[in-house]
Design a protein around this motif. Sequence first.
Motif, short mmCIF file in Angstrom:
data_model
loop_
_atom_site.label_atom_id
_atom_site.label_comp_id
_atom_site.label_asym_id
_atom_site.label_seq_id
_atom_site.Cartn_x
_atom_site.Cartn_y
_atom_site.Cartn_z
N GLY A 140 71.63 60.92 1.90
CA GLY A 140 71.93 59.79 2.39
C GLY A 140 71.96 58.82 1.03
N ALA A 141 71.31 59.17 -0.10
CA ALA A 141 71.42 58.37 -1.21
C ALA A 141 72.58 58.01 -1.75
N LYS A 142 72.95 56.90 -2.31
CA LYS A 142 74.18 56.60 -3.13
C LYS A 142 73.97 55.84 -4.41
N LEU A 143 74.76 56.17 -5.46
CA LEU A 143 74.77 55.69 -6.56
C LEU A 143 75.14 54.15 -6.83
N VAL A 144 74.57 53.37 -7.29
CA VAL A 144 74.95 52.10 -7.81
C VAL A 144 75.64 52.16 -9.05
N ARG A 145 75.05 52.54 -10.18
CA ARG A 145 75.57 52.82 -11.49
C ARG A 145 74.26 53.34 -12.41
N ARG A 146 74.94 54.02 -13.39
CA ARG A 146 74.11 54.45 -14.50
C ARG A 146 73.89 53.43 -15.58
N GLU A 147 72.74 53.26 -16.32
CA GLU A 147 72.31 52.35 -17.42
C GLU A 147 72.68 50.80 -16.82
N TYR A 148 71.73 50.90 -15.72
CA TYR A 148 71.88 49.41 -14.98
C TYR A 148 71.42 48.53 -15.62
N PRO A 149 71.84 47.40 -16.09
CA PRO A 149 71.23 46.20 -17.28
C PRO A 149 69.95 45.63 -16.61
#
Length: 242
Positions: A140-149
């Motif tokens: 159920g996990a979802k990606l927010v973004r890579r290299e989150y600033p």
Amino acid sequence: MRIIVADCSAEYSGRLNASLPPARRVLLIKADNSVLIFSELGSYKPLNWMAAPCTIREIDPADAGADDAGGSDEGADGEPPCMVLRVSADKSSDILEVTIRRIYSDETYDLGEDPGLVKDGVEDHLQRYLAEQIERIGEGAKLVRREYPTAIGPVDIMAVDADGTHVAIEIKRHGGIDGVEQLTRYCELLNRDPLLAPVRGIFAAQTITPQARVLAQDRGFECLLLDYDEMKGAESDELRLF
């Protein structure tokens, strides 16, 4: 960056007590007030240090001697101190006090903005594969973004779990204590943001040292072992725009 080459001694007090006897050493004082003490030989790591957030003050050597009951203002060679740097942690009672008796070089440099670490191929691929296969951290996990600033550098992966809790993921090829400390700094910063908190951490690597695993678990982080070959084999063959 301020770089001082000097004869010095140091005393660290707080959660642990440690001392460095007088010797010639290199002091690095960074723009965030971090202080690191290096010797000529030995490990690449500093002998002692105080990491940010912290406050640094130059105090009168006489005042430092007064605070140190039974201490002496003179070193083993009889030379009195010419400078004392007192570095205090902002979030604890830890103090690093550096007594300088002779300065050979004291230079300040503006290093400018650093572009950050460029990850090697394997580490970069691990990050991409885990982002594409984010349910490896939990169903159920979802990606927010890579290299989150963030203000102190990008988090490798930011995700949300099935419960909607934000998850900061630090990825290494070989996970050691330094990686856990890096994840700790990210999570401490992210948890100050009411729109993100609470943020939990996952320390992901191909291998994790026993010491790093113990420290990660003590900090409340989950440890996740990554199998590069398996993740590479699970990569989708579908065409992607990016």
